[in-house]
Motif scaffolding. Structure first.
Motif, PDB file in Angstrom:
ATOM      1  N   THR A 277       1.189  -1.352  -0.419  1.00  0.00           N
ATOM      2  CA  THR A 277      -0.412   0.431   0.122  1.00  0.00           C
ATOM      3  C   THR A 277       0.778   1.345   0.011  1.00  0.00           C
ATOM      4  O   THR A 277       1.349   1.289   0.541  1.00  0.00           O
ATOM      5  CB  THR A 277      -0.643   0.563   1.022  1.00  0.00           C
TER       6      THR A 277
ATOM      7  N   ALA B 141       2.954   6.757  -6.697  1.00  0.00           N
ATOM      8  CA  ALA B 141       1.244   6.778  -7.271  1.00  0.00           C
ATOM      9  C   ALA B 141       1.426   7.510  -7.949  1.00  0.00           C
ATOM     10  O   ALA B 141       0.369   6.971  -9.521  1.00  0.00           O
ATOM     11  CB  ALA B 141       0.285   7.571  -5.455  1.00  0.00           C
TER      12      ALA B 141
ATOM     13  N   THR C 141      -3.083  -0.451  -9.474  1.00  0.00           N
ATOM     14  CA  THR C 141      -3.701  -0.165  -7.724  1.00  0.00           C
ATOM     15  C   THR C 141      -5.476  -0.095  -8.060  1.00  0.00           C
ATOM     16  O   THR C 141      -6.037  -0.263  -9.051  1.00  0.00           O
ATOM     17  CB  THR C 141      -3.280   1.892  -8.071  1.00  0.00           C
TER      18      THR C 141
ATOM     19  N   ASP D 235      -8.072   1.935  -5.526  1.00  0.00           N
ATOM     20  CA  ASP D 235      -8.014   3.190  -5.319  1.00  0.00           C
ATOM     21  C   ASP D 235      -9.485   2.898  -4.670  1.00  0.00           C
ATOM     22  O   ASP D 235     -11.060   3.197  -5.745  1.00  0.00           O
ATOM     23  CB  ASP D 235      -7.751   4.011  -5.467  1.00  0.00           C
TER      24      ASP D 235
ATOM     25  N   VAL E 208      -1.900  -1.846  -4.078  1.00  0.00           N
ATOM     26  CA  VAL E 208      -1.181  -1.705  -5.508  1.00  0.00           C
ATOM     27  C   VAL E 208      -0.595  -3.478  -5.196  1.00  0.00           C
ATOM     28  O   VAL E 208       0.190  -4.044  -4.853  1.00  0.00           O
ATOM     29  CB  VAL E 208       0.145  -1.070  -5.129  1.00  0.00           C
TER      30      VAL E 208
END
Length: 314
Positions: free
Chosen positions: A45, A53, A81, A83, A137
């Motif tokens: 993460t 990121a 990723t 999110d 991730v």
């Protein structure tokens, strides 16, 4: 082709931290993160607003390094990723819900002590370090190499060729390479130890395990020439050298620094003029055929717990 031998799998299972590098306009950016090995991926993460990121939104390529005992695995791959605040990732999250749930459980179990440290320091933790401020991730591995102190044990995938080297070496003189660091950071990392070197080579970014030392006017990294050859870099290349003092359970105790800039490479046996000085910097405990990396930092980033800072280092 499988990129995970039994030995590689064991290192990925046992390692405590994963040093992860991404490409940015300033060059490689390289920092350590807790992680987990689950299914066919590595999982970690990072803050939604972190440098990594942001970099991965435009370029999903990644390089990294995991250490366990005397062995290390260097790898390259591609990130995906997940999110909760980014609708572009929702479809992939739904499709991969089972593997993500399994990875989340593995991640939580493996890093339970680290999360216990979070609980102790709960009132001090910034939002970016809490679950609502982070993204999950997954990393699909594309190349792996198993590395030890003497060199490379095995490599899977297409790595670089030879290690580039200058033919002459002269010891640098000038300002203390650690002078830009706050005193508490410099004292925390010391003047030598283990580190990670992110190198931009002929097939992209690679992260390699190194020993490092700071001398008046210079910052050096030392590794076997065979290991440096994985990067396939010329005699000069953009790099980031990461130095840290990790904590296996408390984020607030982690101290480190990353030096971004250019580096020159010197391989023992390839250097004519200045070979004696080169061996003096390498030291007696270095295996034959070693490589010396002289880092010329242009920028330094440091962290202690949740606080961080940066400065130009020219």
């Amino acid at each position: 082709m499988s990129f995970r031998s039994t030995a590689v799998q064991e290192v990925l299972d046992r390692g405590q931290f994963c040093v992860v590098a991404a490409m940015t306009p300033r060059g490689p950016h390289c920092t350590p993160l807790v992680f987990a090995n689950s299914g066919a991926r590595l999982w970690l993460t990072t803050s939604r607003r972190s440098v990594k990121a942001r970099a991965w939104r435009t370029d999903p390529s990644v390089a990294g390094l995991v250490r366990s005992g005397d062995l290390a695995v260097t790898f390259t791959g591609t990130v995906r990723t997940y999110d909760a605040l980014d609708r572009r990732t929702w479809a992939a999250a739904v499709a991969g819900a089972t593997s993500i749930a399994r990875a989340t459980a593995t991640f939580s179990t493996k890093n339970a002590r680290f999360f216990a440290g979070y609980a102790v320091d709960a009132r001090q933790i910034p939002l970016a370090w809490t679950p609502p401020g982070r993204v999950f991730v997954g990393i699909d591995l594309e190349r792996t190499a198993l590395v030890e102190a003497e060199g490379v044990q095995e490599g899977r995938g297409r790595w670089g060729g030879a290690a580039g080297s200058h033919k002459t070496f002269r010891r640098a003189k000038g300002v203390d390479a650690l002078a830009q660091l706050p005193v508490e950071i410099a004292e925390g990392i010391g003047t030598s130890g283990e580190g990670a070197l992110a190198v931009v080579g002929e097939r992209g970014l690679v992260v390699l395990p190194v020993r490092w030392r700071a001398e008046s006017g210079a910052l050096y990294a030392i590794l076997p020439a065979e290991t440096l050859a994985l990067a396939g870099a010329d005699a000069d290349a953009p790099v980031a050298l990461m130095l840290d003092r990790a904590s296996v359970w408390r984020a607030r105790d982690m101290v480190g620094a990353m030096f971004q800039g250019e580096a020159s490479f010197f391989v023992e046996g390839e250097v004519g003029s200045g070979a004696t000085s080169l061996r003096g910097v390498l030291g007696g405990a270095t295996p034959a055929g070693a490589a010396l990396v002289r880092v010329r930092p242009s920028r330094v980033v440091w962290w202690k717990g949740w606080s961080s800072g940066s400065a130009d280092a020219r």
